[in-house]
Design a protein around this motif. Sequence first.
Motif, short mmCIF file in Angstrom:
data_model
loop_
_atom_site.label_atom_id
_atom_site.label_comp_id
_atom_site.label_asym_id
_atom_site.label_seq_id
_atom_site.Cartn_x
_atom_site.Cartn_y
_atom_site.Cartn_z
N VAL A 158 50.15 36.83 59.73
CA VAL A 158 49.95 37.04 58.49
C VAL A 158 48.61 37.64 58.07
O VAL A 158 47.57 37.09 58.31
CB VAL A 158 50.06 35.80 57.65
N THR A 159 48.72 38.83 57.54
CA THR A 159 47.49 39.76 57.13
C THR A 159 47.61 40.31 55.94
O THR A 159 48.60 41.09 55.65
CB THR A 159 47.06 40.82 58.16
N VAL A 160 46.80 40.16 54.97
CA VAL A 160 47.05 40.65 53.61
C VAL A 160 45.89 41.78 53.40
O VAL A 160 44.86 41.71 53.82
CB VAL A 160 46.96 39.61 52.67
N ALA A 161 46.24 42.58 52.63
CA ALA A 161 45.00 43.45 52.10
C ALA A 161 43.97 42.81 51.32
O ALA A 161 44.18 41.97 50.47
CB ALA A 161 45.56 44.53 51.18
N PRO A 162 42.81 42.99 51.73
CA PRO A 162 41.61 42.48 51.16
C PRO A 162 41.48 42.70 49.67
O PRO A 162 41.90 43.80 49.22
CB PRO A 162 40.41 43.00 51.67
N VAL A 163 41.36 41.66 48.75
CA VAL A 163 41.26 41.91 47.51
C VAL A 163 40.18 42.76 47.03
O VAL A 163 38.98 42.80 47.65
CB VAL A 163 41.18 40.57 46.52
N GLN A 164 40.46 43.82 46.00
CA GLN A 164 39.40 44.65 45.69
C GLN A 164 38.57 44.13 44.61
O GLN A 164 39.41 43.49 43.52
CB GLN A 164 40.18 45.99 45.24
N LYS A 165 37.41 44.40 44.43
CA LYS A 165 36.55 43.73 43.11
C LYS A 165 37.01 44.44 41.87
O LYS A 165 37.35 45.67 41.91
CB LYS A 165 35.17 43.87 43.50
N SER A 166 37.05 43.56 41.02
CA SER A 166 37.48 43.88 39.47
C SER A 166 36.51 43.04 38.70
O SER A 166 36.08 41.95 38.83
CB SER A 166 38.81 43.47 39.38
N ASP A 167 36.31 43.75 37.48
CA ASP A 167 35.35 43.34 36.32
C ASP A 167 36.22 42.74 35.36
O ASP A 167 35.66 42.39 34.36
CB ASP A 167 34.27 44.43 35.93
N TYR A 168 37.50 42.95 35.41
CA TYR A 168 38.69 42.65 34.40
C TYR A 168 39.19 41.36 34.67
O TYR A 168 39.24 40.23 34.15
CB TYR A 168 39.34 43.74 33.94
N ALA A 169 40.26 41.27 35.71
CA ALA A 169 40.97 40.34 36.18
C ALA A 169 41.45 40.28 37.49
O ALA A 169 41.52 41.43 38.22
CB ALA A 169 42.11 40.09 35.25
N TYR A 170 41.95 39.30 37.94
CA TYR A 170 42.63 39.12 39.35
C TYR A 170 44.00 38.49 38.89
O TYR A 170 44.04 37.61 38.04
CB TYR A 170 41.92 38.38 40.23
N ILE A 171 45.01 38.91 39.97
CA ILE A 171 46.20 38.35 39.97
C ILE A 171 46.61 37.90 41.53
O ILE A 171 46.40 38.47 42.34
CB ILE A 171 47.30 39.49 39.30
N VAL A 172 47.20 36.57 41.45
CA VAL A 172 47.51 35.97 42.59
C VAL A 172 49.14 35.93 42.40
O VAL A 172 49.77 35.28 41.73
CB VAL A 172 46.88 34.62 42.89
N ASP A 173 49.65 36.27 43.66
CA ASP A 173 51.19 36.26 43.78
C ASP A 173 51.53 34.58 44.03
O ASP A 173 51.32 34.10 44.95
CB ASP A 173 51.70 37.18 44.96
N TRP A 174 52.25 34.24 43.16
CA TRP A 174 52.70 32.67 43.14
C TRP A 174 53.77 32.43 44.22
O TRP A 174 54.14 31.38 44.60
CB TRP A 174 53.07 32.09 41.99
N VAL A 221 46.54 34.92 51.04
CA VAL A 221 47.57 34.78 49.84
C VAL A 221 47.37 36.53 49.40
O VAL A 221 46.13 36.60 49.11
CB VAL A 221 47.55 33.93 49.07
N PRO A 222 48.47 37.08 48.86
CA PRO A 222 48.14 38.44 48.13
C PRO A 222 47.31 38.26 46.74
O PRO A 222 47.72 37.54 45.93
CB PRO A 222 49.50 38.99 48.06
N VAL A 223 46.37 38.75 46.79
CA VAL A 223 45.44 38.66 45.36
C VAL A 223 45.07 40.15 45.22
O VAL A 223 44.85 40.98 46.02
CB VAL A 223 44.28 37.87 45.95
N ALA A 232 38.43 32.47 49.32
CA ALA A 232 39.82 31.83 49.16
C ALA A 232 40.90 32.57 49.74
O ALA A 232 41.63 32.15 50.69
CB ALA A 232 40.10 31.49 47.83
N GLN A 233 41.07 33.97 49.56
CA GLN A 233 41.90 34.70 50.16
C GLN A 233 41.85 34.85 51.61
O GLN A 233 42.82 34.62 52.39
CB GLN A 233 41.65 36.05 49.66
#
Length: 839
Positions: A485-501, A570-572, A564-565
């Motif tokens: 399992v390899t997920v795309a690294p989360v990209q930095k945001s100054d607004y919000a992050y969404i995590v796939d539940w 986990v996809p973030v 954490a990712q």
Amino acid sequence: MLKKTLLLLLFCSGALQAQDYFYKKFHPFAADIPTPQEFLGYDIGEHHTRHDLIVAYLEKLAEVSNQASLKEYGKTHEGRKLVMLTITTPENFSNLTTLKQQHLAFTDPSKTVSNYDEVPIFINLGYNVHGNEPSSSEAALLMAYTLVASNHPEIQNYRKKAIIFIDPTINPDGRDRHTQWANMYQGNPEVADPQDAEHNEYWPGGRTNHYWFDLNRDWLLGIHPESRGKLVWYHQWYPNVVTDFHEMGTQSSYFFEPMKTNGSLDPIMPKENYEDLNEMFGNYFARALDSIGSFYFTKEAFDGTYPGYGSSYPDIQGGLGLLFEQASSRGHRQKTPFGEITFPFTIRNQYVSSISTVKAAVENKAYLRKYQQDFFKSALTNAGKSKIRGYSFGDVYDANRTKAFIDKLLLHKIDVYRSGESYVVPTGQSQYRMVQTMFETYEKYRDSVYYDASAWSVANFYNMKYRPLNSLNLGEKVESTENLVTVAPVQKSDYAYIVDWDDYNAPALLNRLQHKGLVVSSSFKPFTAKIGPNGKEFNYGALVIPVSLQKKSADDVYGIIQKAQQKFQVPVYGVPTGYNAKGIDLGSRNVKTLKTPKAAMLIGHGVRSYEAGEVWHLLDTRVGMPITKLPMRNFNRVNLDKYNLLVMVSGSYDLTQKQRDKIKDWVKNGNTLITIGTAAKWAIEKKLVSEKLTKTETDSLAAVKRKPYVDAPENIGKEQIGGVILKVDLDTTHPLGFGYRNQQIPVYKNNEVWLSPSKNAYATVAQYANEPHIDGFITQKNMEEFLKPSASLLISKLGNGRVILFADNPNFRGSWYGTNRLFLNALFLGDKINVPNED
């Protein structure tokens, strides 16, 4: 014979005489090898021996003798060593690599070898999987000494013609828990009264491992380090014979195989195994036990239907698994109708049966080798007769749950291939019978009463959607789950992050974020975010982490989420806007802020320790979330206001009205009570909630038909739900159903808890499907009168709080990845559930 045994023990005071009680016939012994008594400083059976002393003695044997070698194959949850003592001649040791290759050739269907009587037989003597069944580990010490130190021609012959592996304590954590108890309460003189504290352990007892799991059910499931270490070892050696020594009630005698008839209509293990081989070895055991005057029984109890016992798993690996059950002294001495049973007496039966196992294996080694060869060749033959060429499986929405299932397949040496976004398991492989175990389901059975489960199709444990294939298109072979399992690294945001539940590891990631100080919300409606050229759809429950609303800087928030990712894969997604392409926006009132769970669970007298351990294990090992374990004896002084979640698993809760009101008032104040199994039934019967149990019309006395008394256990027993896999219809829009994509999922039922659907139209989260049966035995009466009209999962409003009622255990044996999410949703989302009233 029992009286003679007791007299012998009373009058034999010297070490030599005491050891002669066990193995007098195998003199002479090498003088330079210490006896267990000499090493321990007490006679075998005089006290219960700690695991560290058992290991130390085996280390001593390996140190002083060139006929023994000790290897560590793992460690328990509490850090105790899991060891295997190998015994054979120096000549065999020097040639062990070649002998192992020759031995494994019989497990390879592609090879044709016929030197059946030329290769030593491989024997695994396994002891003490249940910690408070201690006689067998003491027998293991005696066996180790006998096989290493005896110069008797019979023992010399065994060393020459066998490679013998002694696993002295399969469950060291449980054994030491019991050893401490038995020695702590041992009297001088010994107390034989069954009511004495020595014979009555305090909850949870020593039977189970650190997390209160029964390791004798874990060979198939491979959840714990004790089992996983043993399985890795097992598939390196494939022993021809494996023993599984137990104890049973004090008022019994001694049991050895043959067992009662296998409950499956068409067992996947060869008939030759459970008929011919068991009969062959049974004759050896009978003769040996007859010679010392021991009484025993066979055939009328226990069954090897479930493939996950220490005595049944070897049967589907080309070996012979052998179960032994000794009446327990449950301490050092206890009264029975025939006098007193002593700890040394119980040890002697186990020792004699161990010797008999080696004798039978050595004298029939050519037969056993030919049987093992035929077993693996017949796997390919049987697979070739089936129209099914393989199974395709996978869940594109949940890579980590898929990974966990693949890990289980690889642990059992099942070949797996990656084919596009799916995975394929071909049936044409030497582990075909294990493939059947993982995927096949059954409706018809030969028997109706089972010692354990009648359903174990492991793919269903994982809610893994799979389909049979009539033709194969194999891709790349999967050798390991590492980097699966390899997920795309989360990209930095100054607004919000969404995590796939949807991902199995999402609750663990949520727990980590909360404990790192982030405020996290959950979306109670789906939406499509502006991610990528076509947008990204998010299911119910998707986590939202707003950056500007945190008390930490944007860089700190990103660092916490990034780590954490990386840990949980986990996809973030980082997003620059809360304005979504479809559905609700990120600032919607349907995106609700989550409280950090502060969970507690009642444990102790009356509580089913297995289920409590399953909750503890899940949160400890997969989520990293602490849960306070509240002993029932302390309930009156417990301040429940410290917690917002309370878990009650199955049990008999002897709580007063005042104590019940304490729980009820706490729930009304806005907290969440989670009940599982009979605790849910208890909550209804004690009127904590206004829900009801499913009732059925009972027959009048006049309609009762007279039946033979001898059939009573069978007729009554078949109405019990030993373990069946059922299909439920799940409301995936309900917070307890968040993260699921399919409305029909499998659940595991092993109780008679029948919840009536709620009168509130929004409170029945999961109800059994119209055609609910997937796998396992259930009577037509239970199916039609109780199951079909019932619910599997309810939620009931109580003041400002709620009670969540699970009829079925979502965490069964640490293996139900497919329903863990229901329980975790209750923990993390439960406080946000406000069951609407219709009036």
